[in-house]
Design a protein around this motif. Structure first.
Motif, PDB file in Angstrom:
ATOM      1  N   LEU A  33      46.612  29.786  53.794  1.00 37.87           N
ATOM      2  CA  LEU A  33      46.665  31.250  53.721  1.00 37.87           C
ATOM      3  C   LEU A  33      47.443  31.745  52.507  1.00 37.87           C
ATOM      4  O   LEU A  33      47.278  32.886  52.088  1.00 37.87           O
ATOM      5  CB  LEU A  33      47.301  31.808  55.000  1.00 37.87           C
ATOM      6  N   ALA A  34      48.284  30.878  51.944  1.00 35.77           N
ATOM      7  CA  ALA A  34      49.147  31.290  50.832  1.00 35.77           C
ATOM      8  C   ALA A  34      48.477  31.157  49.464  1.00 35.77           C
ATOM      9  O   ALA A  34      48.986  31.691  48.470  1.00 35.77           O
ATOM     10  CB  ALA A  34      50.440  30.476  50.839  1.00 35.77           C
TER      11      ALA A  34
ATOM     12  N   GLN B 296      43.617  41.981  50.303  1.00 33.57           N
ATOM     13  CA  GLN B 296      42.798  41.760  51.490  1.00 33.57           C
ATOM     14  C   GLN B 296      43.099  40.386  52.091  1.00 33.57           C
ATOM     15  O   GLN B 296      43.539  39.468  51.392  1.00 33.57           O
ATOM     16  CB  GLN B 296      41.310  41.846  51.128  1.00 33.57           C
ATOM     17  N   PRO B 297      42.841  40.201  53.395  1.00 30.94           N
ATOM     18  CA  PRO B 297      43.050  38.890  54.018  1.00 30.94           C
ATOM     19  C   PRO B 297      42.080  37.859  53.464  1.00 30.94           C
ATOM     20  O   PRO B 297      41.015  38.208  52.930  1.00 30.94           O
ATOM     21  CB  PRO B 297      42.790  39.157  55.509  1.00 30.94           C
ATOM     22  N   VAL B 298      42.447  36.603  53.596  1.00 28.60           N
ATOM     23  CA  VAL B 298      41.682  35.517  52.981  1.00 28.60           C
ATOM     24  C   VAL B 298      40.241  35.473  53.453  1.00 28.60           C
ATOM     25  O   VAL B 298      39.339  35.095  52.698  1.00 28.60           O
ATOM     26  CB  VAL B 298      42.380  34.162  53.238  1.00 28.60           C
ATOM     27  N   MET B 299      39.969  35.884  54.691  1.00 25.99           N
ATOM     28  CA  MET B 299      38.604  35.833  55.197  1.00 25.99           C
ATOM     29  C   MET B 299      37.705  36.895  54.567  1.00 25.99           C
ATOM     30  O   MET B 299      36.503  36.876  54.758  1.00 25.99           O
ATOM     31  CB  MET B 299      38.588  35.946  56.712  1.00 25.99           C
ATOM     32  N   LYS B 300      38.275  37.819  53.840  1.00 32.49           N
ATOM     33  CA  LYS B 300      37.491  38.756  53.034  1.00 32.49           C
ATOM     34  C   LYS B 300      37.456  38.308  51.574  1.00 32.49           C
ATOM     35  O   LYS B 300      36.496  38.585  50.850  1.00 32.49           O
ATOM     36  CB  LYS B 300      38.068  40.168  53.141  1.00 32.49           C
ATOM     37  N   VAL B 301      38.497  37.626  51.162  1.00 36.53           N
ATOM     38  CA  VAL B 301      38.596  37.182  49.776  1.00 36.53           C
ATOM     39  C   VAL B 301      37.609  36.059  49.472  1.00 36.53           C
ATOM     40  O   VAL B 301      36.906  36.089  48.455  1.00 36.53           O
ATOM     41  CB  VAL B 301      40.034  36.729  49.454  1.00 36.53           C
ATOM     42  N   ILE B 302      37.541  35.074  50.351  1.00 34.50           N
ATOM     43  CA  ILE B 302      36.664  33.928  50.098  1.00 34.50           C
ATOM     44  C   ILE B 302      35.199  34.338  49.928  1.00 34.50           C
ATOM     45  O   ILE B 302      34.548  33.934  48.953  1.00 34.50           O
ATOM     46  CB  ILE B 302      36.828  32.855  51.198  1.00 34.50           C
TER      47      ILE B 302
ATOM     48  N   VAL C  94      38.489  25.755  46.728  1.00 37.47           N
ATOM     49  CA  VAL C  94      37.298  25.859  45.896  1.00 37.47           C
ATOM     50  C   VAL C  94      36.071  25.401  46.684  1.00 37.47           C
ATOM     51  O   VAL C  94      34.997  26.008  46.588  1.00 37.47           O
ATOM     52  CB  VAL C  94      37.455  25.036  44.602  1.00 37.47           C
ATOM     53  N   ARG C  95      36.220  24.351  47.472  1.00 39.91           N
ATOM     54  CA  ARG C  95      35.097  23.895  48.301  1.00 39.91           C
ATOM     55  C   ARG C  95      34.735  24.952  49.344  1.00 39.91           C
ATOM     56  O   ARG C  95      33.567  25.071  49.743  1.00 39.91           O
ATOM     57  CB  ARG C  95      35.425  22.555  48.966  1.00 39.91           C
ATOM     58  N   CYS C  96      35.718  25.737  49.767  1.00 39.47           N
ATOM     59  CA  CYS C  96      35.431  26.860  50.666  1.00 39.47           C
ATOM     60  C   CYS C  96      34.511  27.869  49.985  1.00 39.47           C
ATOM     61  O   CYS C  96      33.586  28.402  50.616  1.00 39.47           O
ATOM     62  CB  CYS C  96      36.728  27.548  51.102  1.00 39.47           C
TER      63      CYS C  96
ATOM     64  N   ALA D 262      30.401  30.653  57.398  1.00 45.63           N
ATOM     65  CA  ALA D 262      29.481  31.056  56.339  1.00 45.63           C
ATOM     66  C   ALA D 262      28.056  31.242  56.843  1.00 45.63           C
ATOM     67  O   ALA D 262      27.299  32.052  56.296  1.00 45.63           O
ATOM     68  CB  ALA D 262      29.495  30.026  55.209  1.00 45.63           C
ATOM     69  N   ILE D 263      27.669  30.492  57.887  1.00 46.07           N
ATOM     70  CA  ILE D 263      26.293  30.594  58.377  1.00 46.07           C
ATOM     71  C   ILE D 263      26.240  31.198  59.780  1.00 46.07           C
ATOM     72  O   ILE D 263      25.199  31.190  60.428  1.00 46.07           O
ATOM     73  CB  ILE D 263      25.578  29.229  58.327  1.00 46.07           C
ATOM     74  N   ARG D 264      27.348  31.750  60.234  1.00 45.32           N
ATOM     75  CA  ARG D 264      27.425  32.310  61.584  1.00 45.32           C
ATOM     76  C   ARG D 264      26.397  33.429  61.806  1.00 45.32           C
ATOM     77  O   ARG D 264      25.741  33.480  62.846  1.00 45.32           O
ATOM     78  CB  ARG D 264      28.842  32.844  61.811  1.00 45.32           C
TER      79      ARG D 264
END
Length: 267
Positions: free
Chosen positions: A35-36, A69-75, A109-111, A149-151
């Motif tokens: 998260l950091a 923004q939180p990481v789940m929006k950033v990725i 990066v793989r994310c 990603a595919i949800r």
């Protein structure tokens, strides 16, 4: 820094480690570090590493909207910026940019690479085939992003998803087996609910039944969490299924799954 243990709080991450994470030279070892990571700094460094620094200004400007923004929006946002370059070639196997991201030493990066697949305009079966490598990734963060990603695609084509993923639950790799369950959880974590499965959890039996005695605790937890999700709308069904499973198999694995699956059911 091999075999290091991650800190409990972000403030405890030493500067040297954070710099290595943000430069893409080291994997995170726990959720605190994951998260950091500063994905903007990481993006700048990866563009330079891949010899694509000419794209830095345009990509960073486009990402101004996600600051803070939180990481789940950033990725997903970062993945979306990479998508234009990835689309320069039709076949992923021939796309050097995508392959460099997909095989990068940085889990973050793989994310991005996993989420690129989710954003691409591909059919469900092709997306699942491409996401498989990330479902089997050795890092927990990549595996989580892979199913997220595919949800939406899984939710939109639920029956086909279950049909395809029913073959995954027989795989030797516990990470792949777990992905098939996690991607279809009725309520999920950090994801939209799948109403059809909340109302009709029996649709998920082709994924759950083969795993009722799975030896992997990682898989057991996923199956139990799937059923715990279902128990919030169909508690009687979950209780009945667990009772049936326990009459078929009274092994430790099944007992553990049944107990955890019913933890939210009022006795």
């Amino acid at each position: 820094m091999a075999n290091r243990k991650g800190p409990r709080r972000a403030s405890e991450i030493v500067t040297e480690v954070l710099d290595l994470l943000n430069s893409g030279k080291m994997e995170t070892v726990n959720l605190t570090e994951w998260l950091a990571v500063d994905h903007i700094k990481l993006l700048r460094n990866v563009l330079m590493e891949l010899g694509l620094q000419q794209h830095t200004t345009a990509m960073l400007s486009a990402l101004e909207r996600i600051k803070g923004q939180p990481v789940m929006k950033v990725i997903p946002a970062v993945a979306g910026e990479w998508l234009g370059m990835v689309r320069q070639q039709k076949e992923y196997g021939q796309n050097e940019i995508f392959e460099r991201l997909a095989a990068h030493p940085s889990d973050s990066v793989r994310c991005w690479a996993a989420y690129i697949i989710g954003l691409e305009e591909l059919g469900l079966e092709q997306k699942l085939a491409l996401i498989r490598r990330f479902a089997a990734d050795g890092h927990f963060g990549v595996r989580e992003i892979a199913w997220m990603a595919i949800r939406e695609d899984v939710s939109q084509e639920l029956l086909l998803s279950i049909q395809v993923l029913s073959e995954w639950v027989d795989e030797e790799d516990a990470n792949v087996r777990r992905f098939a369950v996690e991607a279809t959880r009725p309520r999920g974590v950090w994801a939209k609910h799948i109403t059809k499965l909340k109302e009709n959890p029996e649709l998920g039996l082709p994924l759950l039944e083969p795993l009722k005695s799975d030896p992997s605790k990682y898989v057991q937890d996923s199956v139990a969490n799937w059923l715990n999700d279902a128990a919030k709308s169909r508690p009687e069904w979950v209780a009945s299924l667990c009772e049936t499973w326990l009459t078929i198999s009274d092994g430790t694995s099944t007992k553990r799954i049944a107990a955890r699956a019913q933890r939210s059911i009022k006795q």
